[in-house]
Design a protein around this motif. Structure first.
Motif, mmCIF file in Angstrom:
data_model
loop_
_atom_site.group_PDB
_atom_site.id
_atom_site.type_symbol
_atom_site.label_atom_id
_atom_site.label_comp_id
_atom_site.label_asym_id
_atom_site.label_seq_id
_atom_site.Cartn_x
_atom_site.Cartn_y
_atom_site.Cartn_z
ATOM 1 N N LYS A 58 -7.811 -0.698 -10.072
ATOM 2 C CA LYS A 58 -8.404 0.433 -9.368
ATOM 3 C C LYS A 58 -8.684 0.026 -7.918
ATOM 4 C CE LYS A 58 -9.243 3.288 -12.007
ATOM 5 N NZ LYS A 58 -8.373 4.249 -12.772
ATOM 6 N N ILE A 59 -8.401 0.912 -6.976
ATOM 7 C CA ILE A 59 -8.592 0.609 -5.558
ATOM 8 C C ILE A 59 -9.329 1.764 -4.882
ATOM 9 C CG2 ILE A 59 -7.491 0.037 -3.350
ATOM 10 C CD1 ILE A 59 -5.072 -0.976 -4.916
ATOM 11 N N GLU A 63 -1.632 4.527 -4.793
ATOM 12 C CA GLU A 63 -1.065 4.512 -6.139
ATOM 13 C C GLU A 63 0.084 3.515 -6.244
ATOM 14 O OE1 GLU A 63 -2.053 9.144 -7.502
ATOM 15 O OE2 GLU A 63 -0.107 8.631 -6.623
ATOM 16 N N SER A 64 0.927 3.474 -5.240
ATOM 17 C CA SER A 64 2.037 2.508 -5.250
ATOM 18 C C SER A 64 1.511 1.083 -5.244
ATOM 19 C CB SER A 64 2.942 2.740 -4.035
ATOM 20 O OG SER A 64 3.588 3.995 -4.117
ATOM 21 N N LEU A 65 0.454 0.839 -4.475
ATOM 22 C CA LEU A 65 -0.152 -0.494 -4.438
ATOM 23 C C LEU A 65 -0.759 -0.849 -5.786
ATOM 24 C CD1 LEU A 65 -0.956 -3.020 -2.855
ATOM 25 C CD2 LEU A 65 -2.973 -1.769 -2.021
ATOM 26 N N ARG A 66 -1.410 0.113 -6.421
ATOM 27 C CA ARG A 66 -1.996 -0.135 -7.743
ATOM 28 C C ARG A 66 -0.920 -0.534 -8.747
ATOM 29 N NH1 ARG A 66 -5.044 4.942 -9.782
ATOM 30 N NH2 ARG A 66 -5.175 3.623 -11.646
ATOM 31 N N ILE A 67 0.183 0.203 -8.775
ATOM 32 C CA ILE A 67 1.272 -0.099 -9.709
ATOM 33 C C ILE A 67 1.834 -1.486 -9.440
ATOM 34 C CG2 ILE A 67 3.609 0.558 -10.406
ATOM 35 C CD1 ILE A 67 2.772 3.497 -9.788
ATOM 36 N N ILE A 110 -9.180 4.729 -17.102
ATOM 37 C CA ILE A 110 -7.936 3.963 -17.091
ATOM 38 C C ILE A 110 -6.778 4.960 -17.103
ATOM 39 C CG2 ILE A 110 -6.514 2.341 -18.404
ATOM 40 C CD1 ILE A 110 -9.173 1.203 -19.537
ATOM 41 N N ASP A 111 -5.981 4.942 -16.030
ATOM 42 C CA ASP A 111 -4.920 5.955 -15.912
ATOM 43 C C ASP A 111 -3.633 5.397 -15.310
ATOM 44 O OD1 ASP A 111 -5.685 5.563 -13.291
ATOM 45 O OD2 ASP A 111 -6.064 7.676 -12.841
ATOM 46 N N ILE A 112 -3.455 4.079 -15.329
ATOM 47 C CA ILE A 112 -2.308 3.483 -14.650
ATOM 48 C C ILE A 112 -0.980 3.981 -15.209
ATOM 49 C CG2 ILE A 112 -2.171 1.419 -16.121
ATOM 50 C CD1 ILE A 112 -1.696 1.521 -12.282
ATOM 51 N N ASN A 113 -0.900 4.220 -16.516
ATOM 52 C CA ASN A 113 0.365 4.679 -17.093
ATOM 53 C C ASN A 113 0.664 6.129 -16.697
ATOM 54 O OD1 ASN A 113 1.245 2.308 -18.506
ATOM 55 N ND2 ASN A 113 -0.451 2.640 -19.928
ATOM 56 N N LYS A 114 -0.373 6.939 -16.550
ATOM 57 C CA LYS A 114 -0.171 8.300 -16.040
ATOM 58 C C LYS A 114 0.322 8.264 -14.601
ATOM 59 C CE LYS A 114 -3.654 10.603 -18.935
ATOM 60 N NZ LYS A 114 -4.931 11.368 -18.923
ATOM 61 N N ILE A 115 -0.247 7.347 -13.817
ATOM 62 C CA ILE A 115 0.189 7.197 -12.421
ATOM 63 C C ILE A 115 1.660 6.768 -12.384
ATOM 64 C CG2 ILE A 115 -0.156 5.896 -10.293
ATOM 65 C CD1 ILE A 115 -2.354 7.925 -10.859
ATOM 66 N N LYS A 116 2.024 5.831 -13.251
ATOM 67 C CA LYS A 116 3.415 5.358 -13.287
ATOM 68 C C LYS A 116 4.387 6.485 -13.625
ATOM 69 C CE LYS A 116 3.236 0.417 -14.328
ATOM 70 N NZ LYS A 116 3.779 -0.635 -15.213
ATOM 71 N N ASP A 117 3.959 7.425 -14.460
ATOM 72 C CA ASP A 117 4.840 8.498 -14.908
ATOM 73 C C ASP A 117 5.070 9.574 -13.840
ATOM 74 O OD1 ASP A 117 5.183 7.310 -17.366
ATOM 75 O OD2 ASP A 117 3.629 8.508 -18.360
ATOM 76 N N LYS A 118 4.278 9.544 -12.778
ATOM 77 C CA LYS A 118 4.450 10.529 -11.706
ATOM 78 C C LYS A 118 5.748 10.258 -10.938
ATOM 79 C CE LYS A 118 0.916 11.355 -9.090
ATOM 80 N NZ LYS A 118 -0.284 11.161 -8.252
ATOM 81 N N THR A 119 6.331 11.307 -10.395
ATOM 82 C CA THR A 119 7.572 11.135 -9.629
ATOM 83 C C THR A 119 7.307 10.702 -8.195
ATOM 84 O OG1 THR A 119 7.545 13.508 -9.124
ATOM 85 C CG2 THR A 119 8.853 12.777 -11.032
ATOM 86 N N HIS A 157 4.198 9.010 -5.451
ATOM 87 C CA HIS A 157 2.945 8.262 -5.443
ATOM 88 C C HIS A 157 2.394 8.177 -4.029
ATOM 89 C CE1 HIS A 157 5.174 6.399 -8.952
ATOM 90 N NE2 HIS A 157 4.083 6.882 -9.519
ATOM 91 N N THR A 158 1.067 8.196 -3.943
ATOM 92 C CA THR A 158 0.427 7.896 -2.669
ATOM 93 C C THR A 158 0.573 6.400 -2.396
ATOM 94 O OG1 THR A 158 -1.727 7.398 -3.658
ATOM 95 C CG2 THR A 158 -1.271 9.722 -3.116
ATOM 96 N N ASN A 159 0.246 5.988 -1.177
ATOM 97 C CA ASN A 159 0.306 4.561 -0.846
ATOM 98 C C ASN A 159 -0.606 3.741 -1.754
ATOM 99 O OD1 ASN A 159 2.167 4.915 1.214
ATOM 100 N ND2 ASN A 159 0.594 5.149 2.804
#
Length: 498
Positions: A256-257, A226-230, A211-220, A222-224
């Protein structure tokens, strides 16, 4: 590297025992965050029970959930691996499953039936596992072992969209149709592309990632994907389904995708949820011995206890229908007294007996009692009963009117929502439907003070038990007037842009 038979068998065995009572640290952290952020009191209470149950299981080394799952194993076999084994790879895995589920120190519920279309006979040891094998470069075995509960597995979805269809629209339309039987909050796995079977496999395997969605959100950036996941994470949680379908802020802990190239005319999409009893672990074997599994940091758990001052105590042995008229959806109760259990197979046999004029089995008395939809784990040591959380009540909808008309029950205890016709039947008979928290099976079992099988003993977990409970925690989900908490929780329309 030479992989020895006993090392693989023992590693499968120990990993299944491990995940039966340990949540992974990423899941615990995500649930703690969900608890801290939750503003809906019913949902917050459910998350609290799940966390309390998780800690109890970690300390007591007993199953998180009574549904100890169908075993899924993902194996990457290094092409340079050699074997010291008399068994095939599949046979070694299943021997590990057999040992794990029959361990007398921590018996796990055998839920797998063979001949699924006809006799549906329990295999008694939870074999065979569902095994996915991939050959890769290298000289090690990389293995992920999971135990997937039936409630979440039954909510798996698949479609083939047109290439220009909107994936987000389909997901946000489909998630509410899954109800609460998959025991949110959990993780949603999505597989996109390939073929039908490839999409389903990706949706299942991606659930095993951290589970890493909050780490992904904190990135400046995002890949496509990652943006879709958020985007999906936020929009699914904005649906307001919440923990156990009670409403609230957290329905999913992560989205997760995984994707794969596909035919130009196709867009296969699979979606599979993981429940609040998310159970999986990864390990590697390099020929040096049995897998070493991670230590669990107990300090991750918050200091939580059930606040019983917020519950109303109910004596089931003197409860009347008129007293139930005072209950409202969302009320939290502590039940004490006698309840009778029954699941799918028991209901089917009861239906046959009632229709034939035979009547109820000797020793079974439902009159003025609640029926609890549960298939418990067998007791070990000095336990009265093993973990005994609720199963999905929706499967019993087709039997509800029969039970209310012919057995004298006051109501039912399960998990998840009921269908519209069942709600009408509950309202007609002035009955009640109560929910216990899916994912709090060990906690619930501690409220059971006596347990005896009173019918259908040969059916194992499907047998009918008579239970004596003391302060069993439940929430009123459907009251005698037909008000429904699951409908109320999501009654506020949510809009979103495609």
């Amino acid at each position: 590297m030479i992989i020895k038979q006993e090392h693989l068998v023992e590693s499968i065995y120990s990993s299944l025992q491990y995940i039966s009572y340990y949540h992974s640290p990423d899941f615990i952290k995500a649930m703690v965050l969900a608890y801290e952020n939750e503003t809906n009191q019913s949902a917050k209470n459910a998350i609290s029970q799940i966390l309390i149950n998780s800690k109890m299981c970690a300390l007591g080394k007993r199953p998180i959930c009574q549904d100890t799952g169908i075993v899924n194993v993902f194996i990457e076999v290094g092409m340079d691996v050699t074997w010291d084994s008399e068994l095939s790879l599949e046979e070694m895995v299943n021997e590990g499953v057999r040992r794990a589920y029959n361990d007398s120190n921590n018996l796990l519920r055998a839920s797998i039936v063979s001949d699924p279309l006809f006799s549906r006979k329990n295999t008694q040891d939870n074999t065979p596992a569902v095994i996915h094998t991939k050959f890769v470069k290298g000289n090690t075995l990389d293995i992920t072992v999971a135990a997937k509960g039936g409630g979440s597995e039954n909510k798996s979805k698949f479609t083939v969209l047109n290439p220009d269809d909107n994936l987000t629209d389909w997901i946000l339309k489909t998630i509410p149709t899954m109800g609460a039987g998959w025991c949110p909050p959990g993780i949603i796995g999505i597989g996109v592309g390939g073929t039908a079977e490839k999409a389903m496999l990706m949706a299942k395997s991606v659930l095993m990632e951290p589970i890493d969605i909050n780490k992904i959100k904190d990135k400046t950036e995002h890949t496509n994907i990652e943006s879709l996941r958020i985007d999906l994470f936020d929009k699914i949680n904005n649906l307001g389904i919440g923990a156990q379908g009670l409403g609230g802020l957290t329905t999913v802990l992560d989205v997760k995708i995984q994707d794969h190239p596909t035919h130009a005319a196709s867009l296969p999409v699979a979606m599979i949820p993981n429940c609040a009893a998310t159970r999986h672990v990864h390990f590697s074997l390099d020929g040096s011995g049995v897998a070493e599994l991670p230590e669990i940091d107990m300090s991750l758990y918050p200091d939580l206890e059930m606040d019983i001052s917020k519950y109303t105590k109910v004596d089931l042995n003197i409860l009347t229908q008129s007293q139930m008229d005072d209950w409202n959806i969302g009320d939290t109760l502590l039940l004490s007294g006698t309840i009778i259990t029954g699941r799918d197979a028991a209901h089917k046999r009861l239906k046959s007996m009632l229709e034939s004029g035979e009547g109820l089995p000797n020793g079974v008395n439902f009159d003025n009692k609640f029926i609890y939809y549960v298939g418990p784990v067998e007791a070990v040591g000095d336990e009265v009963i093993g973990p005994a959380g609720p199963t999905t009540a929706t499967r019993m909808d087709k039997f509800t009117d029969m039970m209310l008309e012919n057995t004298g029950i006051l109501g039912m205890i399960g998990k998840a929502e009921r269908g519209d016709s069942t709600i009408e039947s509950i309202k007609k008979h002035k009955a009640s439907y109560l929910i216990a928290v899916g994912g709090a099976a060990y906690l619930i079992s501690k409220s059971i003070k006596k347990a005896k099988v009173v019918a259908f003993e040969e059916m194992g977990m499907e047998a009918i038990y008579e239970l004596e409970v003391k302060d069993m925690p439940v929430t009123v989900a459907v009251d005698t007037s037909g008000e429904n908490i699951h409908k109320a929780a999501t009654s506020i329309p949510v809009t979103y842009s495609s």
